[in-house]
Motif scaffolding. Structure first.
Motif, short mmCIF file in Angstrom:
data_model
loop_
_atom_site.label_atom_id
_atom_site.label_comp_id
_atom_site.label_asym_id
_atom_site.label_seq_id
_atom_site.Cartn_x
_atom_site.Cartn_y
_atom_site.Cartn_z
N PRO A 162 -102.98 -49.29 47.53
CA PRO A 162 -102.70 -47.85 47.63
C PRO A 162 -101.35 -47.45 47.04
CG PRO A 162 -103.58 -48.68 49.70
CD PRO A 162 -103.29 -49.87 48.85
N GLN A 163 -100.35 -48.34 47.07
CA GLN A 163 -99.05 -47.98 46.52
C GLN A 163 -99.14 -47.79 45.00
OE1 GLN A 163 -95.86 -50.50 47.91
NE2 GLN A 163 -96.90 -50.91 49.84
N TYR A 164 -99.78 -48.73 44.31
CA TYR A 164 -99.95 -48.57 42.86
C TYR A 164 -100.82 -47.35 42.55
CZ TYR A 164 -98.02 -53.26 42.28
OH TYR A 164 -97.19 -54.34 42.28
N TYR A 165 -101.86 -47.18 43.34
CA TYR A 165 -102.75 -46.04 43.12
C TYR A 165 -101.99 -44.72 43.22
CZ TYR A 165 -106.17 -42.43 44.24
OH TYR A 165 -106.87 -41.26 44.28
N ARG A 166 -101.23 -44.53 44.26
CA ARG A 166 -100.57 -43.25 44.49
C ARG A 166 -99.52 -42.97 43.42
NH1 ARG A 166 -99.09 -43.17 50.85
NH2 ARG A 166 -98.46 -41.04 50.34
N VAL A 167 -98.74 -43.99 43.04
CA VAL A 167 -97.70 -43.79 42.02
C VAL A 167 -98.33 -43.43 40.68
CG1 VAL A 167 -95.93 -44.97 40.67
CG2 VAL A 167 -95.99 -45.24 43.16
N VAL A 168 -99.34 -44.20 40.26
CA VAL A 168 -99.95 -43.98 38.96
C VAL A 168 -100.75 -42.67 38.95
CG1 VAL A 168 -101.64 -44.88 37.31
CG2 VAL A 168 -100.01 -46.42 38.41
N ARG A 169 -101.43 -42.37 40.04
CA ARG A 169 -102.20 -41.13 40.09
C ARG A 169 -101.29 -39.91 39.95
NH1 ARG A 169 -102.72 -36.98 43.18
NH2 ARG A 169 -104.66 -35.77 43.15
N ASN A 170 -100.18 -39.90 40.67
CA ASN A 170 -99.27 -38.75 40.61
C ASN A 170 -98.70 -38.58 39.20
OD1 ASN A 170 -99.69 -38.27 43.32
ND2 ASN A 170 -97.88 -39.41 43.98
N GLN A 205 -94.29 -46.50 34.13
CA GLN A 205 -92.87 -46.80 34.12
C GLN A 205 -92.39 -47.40 35.43
OE1 GLN A 205 -94.20 -43.89 33.29
NE2 GLN A 205 -93.34 -43.06 31.40
N SER A 206 -92.94 -46.95 36.54
CA SER A 206 -92.48 -47.40 37.85
C SER A 206 -93.22 -48.64 38.35
CB SER A 206 -92.65 -46.28 38.89
OG SER A 206 -91.89 -45.16 38.54
N VAL A 207 -94.24 -49.09 37.62
CA VAL A 207 -95.03 -50.24 38.07
C VAL A 207 -94.21 -51.52 38.14
CG1 VAL A 207 -96.97 -51.74 37.45
CG2 VAL A 207 -97.26 -49.27 37.43
N PRO A 208 -93.36 -51.85 37.14
CA PRO A 208 -92.55 -53.08 37.27
C PRO A 208 -91.63 -53.06 38.48
CG PRO A 208 -92.56 -52.32 35.00
CD PRO A 208 -93.19 -51.24 35.80
N VAL A 209 -91.07 -51.91 38.81
CA VAL A 209 -90.22 -51.81 39.99
C VAL A 209 -91.04 -52.07 41.25
CG1 VAL A 209 -88.71 -50.30 41.32
CG2 VAL A 209 -88.72 -50.17 38.82
N LEU A 210 -92.19 -51.43 41.33
CA LEU A 210 -93.07 -51.61 42.49
C LEU A 210 -93.55 -53.05 42.58
CD1 LEU A 210 -94.24 -49.92 44.77
CD2 LEU A 210 -96.23 -49.45 43.32
#
Length: 296
Positions: free
Chosen positions: A165-173, A208-213
């Motif tokens: 869900p964390q990857y989903y929410r960040v990428v979806r937004n 962009q935020s996926v490597p951080v996550l």
């Protein structure tokens, strides 16, 4: 092509002043590379006879304190704590990288499709991901580990479900905000289908935020794996694991046997700190607003 100091990324320009987050990021990189080095070379060192077999408990004395022969001492079962600590890093990285990779592979495409397509599909996925997200990650991992059983792949699956869900929410937004840009509308006007828009135009603009996550989830996954091992739900007996070693060491801790607890716990803490510092440092370079605030 000549590489000058000014052409390098800012955090690699030695001699220039760096912010505190950049300095901490360098520390995180060093710690992470150290554990990666251990992961790859621990079996080599064992083959050369430099470290002992982490599964050999018959030829060692029990509860021997740290010495020249046993650098980290021995455990109640007669295991060499030094070799168990090194090979525990290998098992931790294998499970953690597999778990975070699985959650990223599932969460990122779902987030892109949900944000781009919208409609009922988007509503259904939001409801599903929110339902998973509301559950405590450790509790969810313990429940799944109890169902699927012990093993590297099973432990990775049990851990990964909490991060999807964390990857989903960040990428979806990000997808929802980017899909209205002019270049997306131009691609659609030129006849690009949904797959072409997602793969060619959206993908590199929403990750962009996926490597951080990824790094922050890896740090958290180490703690969850340790908890699973402590509860006896982690890896099989033949795989050295920090969590299970800590559980066995706690029984001897009241008698003054401190080394069997200190070194596995310290290794776990260092790996978590290293990945956390790396993730926080990456966040500065990925997030332009944060980077601008720090520079000012």
């Amino acid at each position: 092509m000549t590489v000058t100091k000014s052409s390098l990324p800012r955090f690699l320009r030695f001699g220039e002043s760096r912010s505190l987050s950049q300095q901490l990021m360098m520390i995180g990189i060093v710690i992470t590379l150290f554990f990666i080095f251990i992961t790859f070379f621990a079996p080599v060192f064992q083959g050369w006879g430099w470290i002992k077999d982490p599964l050999d408990s018959l030829s060692h004395d029990i509860h021997k304190p740290p010495s020249g022969e046993y650098w980290f001492g021995t455990s109640r079962q007669g295991y060499d704590v030094f070799s168990r600590t090194l090979f525990g890093a290998q098992a931790a990285l294998q499970v953690v990288l597999l778990a975070t990779a699985l959650s990223m592979i599932i969460g990122v495409p779902l987030g892109m499709v949900s944000g781009y397509v919208g409609g009922r599909l988007d509503q259904m996925l939001i409801f599903l991901m929110d339902s998973i997200y509301t559950l405590p990650g450790l509790l969810l991992s313990v429940t799944l580990a109890f169902v699927v059983g012990r093993g590297i792949l099973n432990a990775a699956l049990a851990i990964s479900i909490a991060y999807i869900p964390q990857y989903y929410r960040v990428v979806r937004n990000h997808t929802v905000s980017v899909k209205t840009e002019v270049f997306i509308e131009a691609a659609q006007a030129l006849g690009a289908n949904t797959w072409q828009v997602l793969s060619r135009y959206l993908f590199f603009n929403v990750i962009q935020s996926v490597p951080v996550l990824f790094t922050l989830n890896a740090a958290d996954a180490i703690l969850i794996l340790g908890s699973l091992g402590f509860l006896g739900l982690g890896l099989p007996e033949e795989v050295p694991e920090w969590g299970r070693d800590l559980k066995q060491a706690l029984e001897a801790l009241p008698t003054g046997i401190w080394w069997t607890t200190l070194f596995p716990g310290l290794a776990m803490t260092l790996m978590v700190v290293g990945l956390s510092l790396l993730g926080e440092g990456l966040n500065e370079f990925v997030n332009p607003r944060l980077r601008k605030q720090i520079r000012n």
